[in-house]
Each structure stands twice: as structure tokens, then as C-alpha cells.
Design an enzyme around this catalytic site. Structure first.
Site, mmCIF file in Angstrom:
data_model
loop_
_atom_site.group_PDB
_atom_site.id
_atom_site.type_symbol
_atom_site.label_atom_id
_atom_site.label_comp_id
_atom_site.label_asym_id
_atom_site.label_seq_id
_atom_site.Cartn_x
_atom_site.Cartn_y
_atom_site.Cartn_z
ATOM 1 N N CYS A 65 -48.108 -87.354 -6.012
ATOM 2 C CA CYS A 65 -47.096 -87.873 -5.096
ATOM 3 C C CYS A 65 -46.849 -89.366 -5.282
ATOM 4 O O CYS A 65 -45.877 -89.898 -4.746
ATOM 5 C CB CYS A 65 -47.472 -87.563 -3.655
ATOM 6 S SG CYS A 65 -49.167 -87.982 -3.248
ATOM 7 N N GLU A 72 -49.391 -86.201 4.928
ATOM 8 C CA GLU A 72 -49.034 -86.865 3.667
ATOM 9 C C GLU A 72 -48.172 -85.875 2.906
ATOM 10 O O GLU A 72 -48.654 -84.861 2.425
ATOM 11 C CB GLU A 72 -50.300 -87.235 2.882
ATOM 12 C CG GLU A 72 -50.050 -88.317 1.832
ATOM 13 C CD GLU A 72 -49.673 -87.766 0.474
ATOM 14 O OE1 GLU A 72 -48.491 -87.369 0.323
ATOM 15 O OE2 GLU A 72 -50.526 -87.737 -0.409
ATOM 16 N N PRO A 110 -58.141 -74.694 1.502
ATOM 17 C CA PRO A 110 -57.527 -75.164 0.264
ATOM 18 C C PRO A 110 -56.298 -74.332 -0.054
ATOM 19 O O PRO A 110 -56.093 -73.257 0.533
ATOM 20 C CB PRO A 110 -58.627 -74.934 -0.779
ATOM 21 C CG PRO A 110 -59.413 -73.775 -0.237
ATOM 22 C CD PRO A 110 -59.378 -73.933 1.265
ATOM 23 N N ALA A 169 -55.452 -78.551 2.323
ATOM 24 C CA ALA A 169 -55.447 -79.313 1.072
ATOM 25 C C ALA A 169 -54.440 -78.718 0.086
ATOM 26 O O ALA A 169 -54.190 -77.513 0.104
ATOM 27 C CB ALA A 169 -56.844 -79.328 0.461
ATOM 28 N N ILE A 195 -42.820 -81.598 2.308
ATOM 29 C CA ILE A 195 -42.106 -81.907 3.544
ATOM 30 C C ILE A 195 -41.869 -80.626 4.346
ATOM 31 O O ILE A 195 -42.056 -80.597 5.568
ATOM 32 C CB ILE A 195 -40.775 -82.612 3.241
ATOM 33 C CG1 ILE A 195 -41.035 -84.025 2.703
ATOM 34 C CG2 ILE A 195 -39.897 -82.681 4.490
ATOM 35 C CD1 ILE A 195 -39.778 -84.743 2.257
ATOM 36 N N TRP A 240 -52.554 -78.189 -3.973
ATOM 37 C CA TRP A 240 -53.005 -77.608 -5.240
ATOM 38 C C TRP A 240 -53.057 -78.606 -6.396
ATOM 39 O O TRP A 240 -53.516 -78.264 -7.481
ATOM 40 C CB TRP A 240 -52.130 -76.415 -5.635
ATOM 41 C CG TRP A 240 -50.647 -76.609 -5.511
ATOM 42 C CD1 TRP A 240 -49.840 -76.096 -4.531
ATOM 43 C CD2 TRP A 240 -49.773 -77.331 -6.392
ATOM 44 N NE1 TRP A 240 -48.529 -76.463 -4.739
ATOM 45 C CE2 TRP A 240 -48.465 -77.217 -5.877
ATOM 46 C CE3 TRP A 240 -49.963 -78.055 -7.561
ATOM 47 C CZ2 TRP A 240 -47.353 -77.810 -6.495
ATOM 48 C CZ3 TRP A 240 -48.872 -78.652 -8.182
ATOM 49 C CH2 TRP A 240 -47.587 -78.522 -7.647
#
Length: 474
Positions: free
Chosen positions: A280, A246, A173, A146, A226, A148
Site C-alpha cells: 500500500c 488501514e 488472516p 490481516a 476500502i 494477504w
């Protein structure tokens, strides 16, 4: 603050190196947390693998009941979660509590229902004397990484569909913002069987790599950059794991001459700067048709200038700090490079805020050109650029001329144009006359370097399953 890891149903202290966790509003250290050791990473994966033997065979009803219980305890502890998220991320407390907590609860409740609606295709006799059927089964152990920017929200997006489908999860996380995930672990351990959910803490190299590369992990789900996505895909290639990526975005906001300018201004003021632009899907790359370009820049600049940065616990604060000092420097560098082009004009903002904390002023840049870095590269901060365009063909080409493909929006009163342009945009989501809106029932995911796979919706649930054919001779 809960700082222990969850491994096989037990809260345990990390055995690795201690890492500081900061309050971005002040720059102060909140606490230090010990990372998981390599042995603890292995133990978490093996616990998940052992738990899968039983959890993977539970009924959808049983899994749904666990998810609903988790949703309830998150809702009951909403203030605690919001305060942790605000302190660790710098989010305005009122936004975390009023916007994010209800959405997080809804994600778990949606997938609790979706778990009971996931069906394979009952087929028939495609070969004489044989009956075929299609099953959708869980994969096994899922490693979830996950980010931040929305720590608890993204943990929910990853945990809920994976668990609903019957998988077991090891969640890591971000080491920058781990506090809500660790609190979630504390509450989840008494709801789910031991090993079904495991939560680790640590950096990518020390914890992420051994987790995602573990031979018993069958799927890796990442929300991140990326560069991180490329690394994980390469790192997991030898074991041919399923990956779910993602990886960010640079959302084009296409504003035609006939658009409702007041609605655009109001929308971008919110959708471009929410969470200090660390989103995003943020409305950060505006293309304004030349007939309304000057008016839009003037009105939007005035609106953005009224955004209030401040302390996260102040009810009037609209923008908190950025999540880390390193990210503040990244955003500042991107804006300074834009200023250096000579043709980009700072309408408002364009500088760090003086004083403590990682604050950057809400910024609007006008006169950006298609090839400028500020148009082509994700800044991930409170920075919006405006570029003028001539016609529909040009703006569609420009919007698609990007390595990203996550979110986009079209602003026009022409219904035909809205349909034409939406059909041609190479983005996972296109909004018309709005932006940023997400619901649990609809899929979220991108194209191109924004990644692949879907979060939320039944499509998201299917991503955490494997399609199997069973044939019975009779």
C-alpha cells in the site's frame, strides 16, 4: 503444514466448509483447510473475553516477557516461516527470510518494551479535596483482520500492540494466505494464557462478519481494501465498536528537476516493485517535472526491464507472482484500460507472463494524465505510472487530488522545497529522497479513504487503549 485453528489455548480443526489454499507460483492447491463454524467464532470470542479478566490486569512486565518469548520463537523458526510465506504468497524466499522475518521479530520486541513505557498522566487537584489521574486501560477483545500481501508482518503489527496494551485478540488472516498465521498460533499457544490469542480461518462472510459483529468484540482492526473497510464500519456501527483502519494507498512520488535521477531510478526500481508491487506504500504514482521527465522515463524504463521475475526459491528472483488468479486479472485489466486511453505508452512490461503461476511483468507506463484511472486508482501490482508536471503548486495539488492519503515521497536537493512540500502533502507519511522505509518506532497510518489509526510506535500502542479519568475524594 499446520492447518488447525487456535481457540482457547487448543489447536482444533475447523468445522465449516473446506477452502483451498494455493501456491501462486504454480497455481497448484497446497492444501484444503476447514473454516471456523459460527459456533467456533463465538467460542473464540468468548474465550478471549474470559481471558481478558486476568490478562487485562497483568503487569506490563509480564506482558512484555510473553512478547519477547514470542519474538524469540519466531526468530528461531525464521526459516520455517519464510518458506511458508514464500510458498503461500509467492514471495522470493530470500526476501521473506532476510527482509521480513527480522522486521517481524523487531515489532514484537519493540512493543514488549513499549508496554512498560505506556503511562497515564498523573494529574493533581483540579477540584478542592479531590485528586484526579488519567489511566490508559485495555479495551477488551480485539478482532484483527490481516491482509494477504504481508500475512505474518500484518499479524505482528496487529497482535503486538493489542497484547502489549492488555487486550485479548481473535485474529483472522486472509483465507488466501493463512499458513504463517496458523503456524504462529501453534507457537503462541504455549507462551500466552489460554484465550489471550485465538486464530481463526475463513472467508469474510462466513467468519469475518460474525467475528467483527460479535457483541463482546470491542475493537476491530483491519488492514485491507476500502470496500472491506466500508463494510466493516457499517457492519459494526450498531454496536459502536472502535475501528482501526488501514485501507490502501496510491503513493505520489514527486521528482523535481534538481533531484538525483540515479537515486530516483534506483529507489523506484526497488520501492515501486517490491513484493510485486503488492504494497500500500509502493512508489507507484510518479510525478516528474518536465525538465527531467524524458530522462527519468528512459532511465527508469531501462532499469525496470532488468527486474527478474522467477521462482520464489531462486536466489536471483526479484519479483514473484501475484497472490491470486483474481488479483492477476485485476492488475491485467487496469493496465489494459491504461493502454486503451491512446496517450499512455508502455515503456516496458504490460502483460502477463506466459506459463504457470500468477505472474505479471514489471511494468512502466509513461504519459499518464492526472484524471486517468491508472493515476487515481490503486492497482496493487508491479505497475508504475509517470506523469509530467510544471511547477510546485501544480504537483502538490495533483498529489493531494486523490482519495488515498497513506504514503508519499519528495525528491529534491532543495531543503526549503522539501520542507514546504512535505508540510502540504495530505499523507500519513512523507519521505524525502527515499521511499518505503519503515521502523517500529515511527507511526504508520493514513488519511482520507486510506483510513485512520496508527500501526507501530507508541501512537499505535495508544490506539489499543481507552483513556479513563479516575477521581478520588479525600
Amino acid at each position: 503444514m499446520q492447518h488447525k485453528l487456535l481457540i482457547n489455548g487448543e489447536l482444533v480443526s475447523g468445522e465449516g466448509e473446506k477452502q483451498p489454499v494455493y501456491n501462486p507460483a504454480t497455481g497448484d492447491v497446497l492444501l484444503e483447510i476447514a473454516e471456523a463454524s459460527a459456533e467456533q467464532v463465538d467460542a473464540a470470542v468468548r474465550a478471549a473475553d474470559a481471558a481478558f479478566a486476568e490478562w487485562g490486569q497483568t503487569t506490563p512486565k509480564a506482558r512484555a516477557e510473553c512478547l519477547l518469548k514470542l519474538a524469540d520463537v519466531i526468530e528461531e523458526n525464521g526459516q520455517v516461516f519464510a518458506e511458508l510465506e514464500s510458498r503461500n504468497c509467492g514471495k522470493p524466499l530470500h526476501s521473506a527470510f532476510n527482509d521480513e522475518i527480522p522486521a517481524i521479530v523487531d515489532v514484537f520486541r519493540f512493543f514488549a518494551g513499549a508496554a512498560r513505557c505506556l503511562n497515564g498522566l498523573a494529574a493533581g487537584e483540579y477540584l478542592e479535596g479531590h485528586t484526579s489521574m488519567i489511566r490508559r486501560d485495555p479495551l477488551g477483545v480485539v478482532a484483527s483482520i490481516a491482509p494477504w500481501n504481508y500475512p505474518l508482518m500484518m499479524a505482528a503489527w496487529k497482535l503486538a500492540p493489542a497484547l502489549a496494551a492488555g487486550n485479548c485478540v481473535v485474529l483472522k488472516p486472509s483465507e488466501i494466505t493463512p499458513l504463517t498465521a496458523l503456524k504462529l498460533a501453534e507457537l503462541a499457544k504455549d507462551i500466552f494464557p489460554a484465550g489471550v490469542i485465538n486464530v481463526l480461518f475463513g472467508r469474510g462472510k462466513t467468519v469475518g462478519d460474525p467475528l467483527t459483529g460479535h457483541p463482546k468484540v470491542r475493537m476491530v482492526s483491519l488492514t485491507g481494501s476500502i470496500a472491506t473497510g466500508e463494510h466493516i464500519i457499517s457492519h459494526t456501527a450498531p454496536s459502536i465498536k472502535r475501528t482501526h483502519m488501514e485501507l490502501g494507498g496510491k503513493a505520489p512520488v514527486i521528482v523535481f528537476d534538481d533531484a538525483d535521477i540515479e537515486a530516483v531510478v534506483e529507489g523506484v526500481r526497488t520501492f515501486g516493485y517490491y513484493n510485486a508491487g503488492q504494497d500500500c506504500t509502493a512508489a507507484c504514482r510518479i510525478y516528474a517535472q518536465k525538465g527531467i521527465y524524458d530522462t527519468l522515463v528512459e532511465k527508469l524504463g531501462a532499469a525496470v526491464a532488468t527486474l527478474k521475475s522467477g521462482a520464489p526459491d531462486d536466489e536471483s528472483t526479484e519479483l514473484g507472482p501475484l497472490s491470486s488468479l483474481a488479483h492477476l486479472e485485476h492488475v491485467s485489466k487496469a493496465v489494459e484500460e491504461a493502454k486503451g486511453t491512446g496517450h499512455i505508452k508502455v515503456i516496458t512490461g504490460g502483460e502477463k507472463r506466459k506459463g504457470n503461476g500468477y505472474y505479471y511483468a514489471p511494468t512502466l507506463l509513461a504519459g499518464a494524465l492526472q484524471d486517468d484511472a491508472i493515476v487515481q486508482k490503486e492497482v496493487f501490482g508491479p505497475v508504475v505510472s509517470v506523469t509530467a508536471f510544471d511547477n510546485e503548486e501544480q504537483v502538490v495539488n495533483w498529489a493531494n487530488d486523490s482519495q488515498y492519503g497513506l504514503a508519499s515521497s519528495v525528491w529534491t536537493k532543495d531543503v526549503g522545497r522539501a520542507h514546504r512540500v512535505s508540510a502540504r502533502l495530505q499523507y500519513g507519511c512523507t519521505w524525502v529522497n527515499t521511499h518505503f522505509m519503515l521502523v517500529s518506532e515511527m507511526p504508520h497510518g493514513g488519511q482520507k479513504l486510506s483510513g485512520y489509526g496508527k500501526d507501530m510506535s507508541l501512537y499505535g500502542l495508544e490506539d489499543y487503549t481507552v483513556v479513563r479519568h479516575v477521581m478520588v475524594k479525600h
